[in-house]
Each structure stands twice: as C-alpha cells, then as structure tokens.
Design a protein around this motif. Structure first.
Motif, mmCIF file in Angstrom:
data_model
loop_
_atom_site.group_PDB
_atom_site.id
_atom_site.type_symbol
_atom_site.label_atom_id
_atom_site.label_comp_id
_atom_site.label_asym_id
_atom_site.label_seq_id
_atom_site.Cartn_x
_atom_site.Cartn_y
_atom_site.Cartn_z
ATOM 1 N N UNK A 82 0.824 -1.216 0.000
ATOM 2 C CA UNK A 82 0.000 0.000 0.000
ATOM 3 C C UNK A 82 0.853 1.259 0.000
ATOM 4 N N UNK A 83 2.171 1.109 -0.037
ATOM 5 C CA UNK A 83 3.070 2.258 -0.135
ATOM 6 C C UNK A 83 3.175 2.653 -1.603
ATOM 7 N N UNK A 84 2.638 3.820 -1.937
ATOM 8 C CA UNK A 84 2.523 4.221 -3.352
ATOM 9 C C UNK A 84 3.865 4.309 -4.060
ATOM 10 N N UNK A 85 4.926 4.676 -3.346
ATOM 11 C CA UNK A 85 6.221 4.889 -3.990
ATOM 12 C C UNK A 85 7.241 3.797 -3.690
ATOM 13 N N UNK A 86 6.759 2.643 -3.223
ATOM 14 C CA UNK A 86 7.707 1.579 -2.883
ATOM 15 C C UNK A 86 8.394 1.059 -4.143
ATOM 16 N N UNK A 87 9.677 0.794 -4.020
ATOM 17 C CA UNK A 87 10.469 0.347 -5.162
ATOM 18 C C UNK A 87 10.258 -1.144 -5.428
ATOM 19 N N UNK A 88 10.501 -1.581 -6.664
ATOM 20 C CA UNK A 88 10.383 -3.014 -6.979
ATOM 21 C C UNK A 88 11.382 -3.834 -6.159
ATOM 22 N N UNK A 89 10.957 -5.034 -5.756
ATOM 23 C CA UNK A 89 11.862 -5.872 -4.961
ATOM 24 C C UNK A 89 11.356 -7.303 -4.911
ATOM 25 N N UNK A 90 12.172 -8.163 -4.310
ATOM 26 C CA UNK A 90 11.792 -9.540 -4.020
ATOM 27 C C UNK A 90 12.200 -9.859 -2.588
ATOM 28 N N UNK A 91 11.304 -10.548 -1.867
ATOM 29 C CA UNK A 91 11.612 -10.987 -0.507
ATOM 30 C C UNK A 91 11.045 -12.374 -0.287
ATOM 31 N N UNK A 92 11.742 -13.130 0.555
ATOM 32 C CA UNK A 92 11.245 -14.432 0.971
ATOM 33 C C UNK A 92 11.215 -14.466 2.496
ATOM 34 N N UNK B 222 5.825 14.898 -13.016
ATOM 35 C CA UNK B 222 6.621 13.689 -13.204
ATOM 36 C C UNK B 222 7.794 13.742 -12.225
ATOM 37 N N UNK B 223 7.447 13.602 -10.944
ATOM 38 C CA UNK B 223 8.450 13.759 -9.894
ATOM 39 C C UNK B 223 8.888 12.440 -9.266
ATOM 40 N N UNK B 224 8.031 11.435 -9.314
ATOM 41 C CA UNK B 224 8.350 10.169 -8.657
ATOM 42 C C UNK B 224 7.886 9.011 -9.536
ATOM 43 N N UNK B 225 8.318 7.803 -9.150
ATOM 44 C CA UNK B 225 7.978 6.629 -9.960
ATOM 45 C C UNK B 225 6.476 6.334 -9.942
ATOM 46 N N UNK B 226 5.765 6.813 -8.916
ATOM 47 C CA UNK B 226 4.315 6.582 -8.873
ATOM 48 C C UNK B 226 3.575 7.410 -9.914
ATOM 49 N N UNK B 227 4.255 8.410 -10.519
ATOM 50 C CA UNK B 227 3.627 9.216 -11.561
ATOM 51 C C UNK B 227 3.615 8.501 -12.908
ATOM 52 N N UNK B 228 4.402 7.456 -13.049
ATOM 53 C CA UNK B 228 4.439 6.730 -14.321
ATOM 54 C C UNK B 228 4.127 5.243 -14.149
ATOM 55 N N UNK B 229 3.930 4.796 -12.913
ATOM 56 C CA UNK B 229 3.707 3.362 -12.698
ATOM 57 C C UNK B 229 2.814 3.137 -11.486
ATOM 58 N N UNK C 214 12.351 8.065 -15.471
ATOM 59 C CA UNK C 214 11.636 7.384 -14.393
ATOM 60 C C UNK C 214 11.387 5.912 -14.740
ATOM 61 N N UNK C 215 11.015 5.645 -15.978
ATOM 62 C CA UNK C 215 10.811 4.252 -16.390
ATOM 63 C C UNK C 215 12.115 3.461 -16.353
ATOM 64 N N UNK C 216 13.211 4.100 -16.756
ATOM 65 C CA UNK C 216 14.511 3.434 -16.688
ATOM 66 C C UNK C 216 14.882 3.097 -15.243
ATOM 67 N N UNK C 217 14.567 4.011 -14.337
ATOM 68 C CA UNK C 217 14.870 3.759 -12.928
ATOM 69 C C UNK C 217 14.111 2.542 -12.416
ATOM 70 N N UNK C 218 12.834 2.455 -12.774
ATOM 71 C CA UNK C 218 12.022 1.309 -12.348
ATOM 72 C C UNK C 218 12.563 0.008 -12.930
#
Length: 299
Positions: free
Chosen positions: A43-53, A73-80, A175-179
């Motif tokens: 539910x964190x709008x700006x959380x970065x992609x990741x994997x956890x076990x 277009x300031x953060x990754x949540x603006x494009x994803x 921003x897309x490249x960062x994601x």
C-alpha cells in the motif's frame, strides 16, 4: 471486502485484492499468516520493486507502467503503479491499489486453461504482462519523439512548447529506466519457481528488450534536446548576424551624419552650395564599397 477469487482448481487458488483497506490486510495476515510488513509494502505508493522471501512466502513487488497522463513527473508513482504478488503453498495473491490492466488480461488468459494452470504459471504471465506495459510505453514515447522530430526539422517550427514536451519525454524515460533497472532483482528470482528454463528465459529476454528500448529512447531524447538547443542557437546567431550587417552599413553614414549635425558656428563645408549632395554621394559611395567588400569576402 475487496478480495475476490479469480481462479480455483486442484493445482492452485488465485486471490486478487484491489485497493485494500487496513481491515483487508489484517484479514489476509490472519488467514494466510503473511508477514504484516510485506503487506504494508503493497500500500506504499512509492515503494520500489523488490523480491523478498519470508518463511515459505515468496513476495514479488512489481511496478506496472500506467497509461495515466500526469501533470507532474516527480516520482515513480507518476508513471507506474504497484503490483504485489504473494506465492505460497498452492495459493497466489495479487494486491494492487487501482484497476490493473495486467491483472485483467491475465485473468482472461488463465480462464482459458483454468483446469491446468498453476500458481507459477499465473505469476509468470503477470510478470510478462508487466514487462509488456513498458514495451507499449516505449513504443508510445518513440512515436511522440518522431512526431517532435518532424515538427522541428521537417516543418521547421520552433516554440517553447516543444522544449517542454522534450523535457517531459526525458522525465518519463528516466523514471521508467529507474524502475526497470531496479526490477532486475525480482526478474532473476523467477528462476527459483517451478518453471521451465525456457519460460524464465522468455521473461528475461522481454526484460532485456525493454531495457534496450529505453536505453535507445533515452539516448535519442538527449540527442534531440541537444540538437534543438543547437538549432535555437543557430537561429539566434542568424538574427545577430543580420543585425551586425545592418550595423556595418549604417555605422559609417551615421558617423558622417553625426559630424555634420554638430552645431558649431564655424565648420568646414558649411556654406558649400552643393554640400548636401556631396555628403549624400559620399554616404552612397561608402555603402557601395562596403557591399563590394562583403560580396568579395562572401559574407
């Protein structure tokens, strides 16, 4: 409650949760014993992609490109938008904050083979759909870039709106490249799922294709911005060149007019009968000499 069962067969159960509330997350935590910190990440709008076990739960946090056109277009949540996937036992749970195109397309696809589909198959299809969203975005941005190139170089138009549009393209691409760069972790972790090597290779190949497209797009946008600024400088230089030419022509005759415009009582040639015409002739002669000199120098 925002929880819906999309699929249930002897191999797996797929639950989808859209815009979960605190009560929804509490229910999932108690029902499936999923770590509450992992649930909060969804539910964190700006959380970065990741994997956890955590224990036996595999958590993939993906970000899908969104077609929404945002002013800022300031953060990754603006494009994803986020897509969280939990995999454990025979269950797969997808959690997202808004209607998700990848989820809906995957639902239609798995329903065609609902009896044999597994949780790993669903996760792979979702991942491929997420990567396809960036593929579509790259195509859209490339079309916009080509349209701008036509405006600037073929139609030879220039305005402040074009540099703003180039800046927006640069921001969206960045921003897309960062994601995508941060998505390599969860892409690699698909190898631990019970999937064929060829299937995971397809996902990695799609990821590499998208990365290559955005690398190319980023280079193209940067180059076009540089060319646009150079073209603007060239036009400014042409204006300055024109003003300089006018100055060269008018400076000598302005000097002569200034000299003979001085109000001294005693001045040479002041009482010449044809002095006015002599001065005009001198001015014309100077202009002709300047013109011939510039023509010889090919200025």
């Amino acid at each position: 409650m925002a929880i819906e069962i999309f699929l249930k067969n002897e191999h797996c159960e797929w639950l989808d949760v859209i815009a979960p509330t605190a009560e929804d997350l509490k229910f999932i935590h108690e029902r499936y014993s999923i770590n509450h910190l992992l649930l909060e990440d969804t539910i964190d709008a700006n959380h970065l992609p990741k994997f956890e076990k955590v224990d036996d739960v595999l958590f993939f946090l993906m970000r899908e490109n969104t077609e929404l056109e945002r002013k800022n277009l300031n953060s990754i949540s603006d494009v994803s938008t986020k897509l969280g996937i939990f995999i454990f036992d025979k269950t797969i749970i997808s959690i997202h904050r808004m209607n998700n195109k990848s989820v809906q397309e995957t639902r239609l696809e798995v329903n065609k083979k609902a009896e044999t589909i597994t949780k790993e198959d669903i996760a792979l299809i979702l991942a491929l759909k997420v990567m396809k969203s960036y593929d579509d975005e790259a195509s859209h941005l490339m079309d916009s870039l080509e349209h701008l190139e036509d405006e600037i170089f073929l139609k030879n138009t220039s305005n402040t709106n074009q540099i703003r549009r180039l800046y927006r393209l640069k921001r969206r691409t960045g921003l897309n490249m960062r994601i995508l760069n941060m998505s390599s972790d969860w892409i690699d972790k698909f190898k631990i799922l019970d999937l064929e090597d060829s299937e995971t290779v397809d996902l990695k190949d799609k990821y590499k294709d998208v990365i290559a497209d955005f690398d190319h797009l980023n280079a193209q946008v940067t180059t076009l911005i540089s060319m646009f600024l150079a073209l603007s400088d060239q036009k400014a230089n042409q204006v300055m060149k024109l003003l300089a030419i006018f100055s060269v022509y008018f400076l000598p005759i302005t000097f002569i007019a200034g000299v003979y415009g001085m109000n001294f009582e005693i001045m040479p040639e002041l009482h010449l009968q044809h002095g006015y015409y002599y001065v005009l002739g001198l001015m014309l002669l100077i202009e002709i000499v300047i013109f011939l000199y510039m023509r010889k120098k090919k200025w």
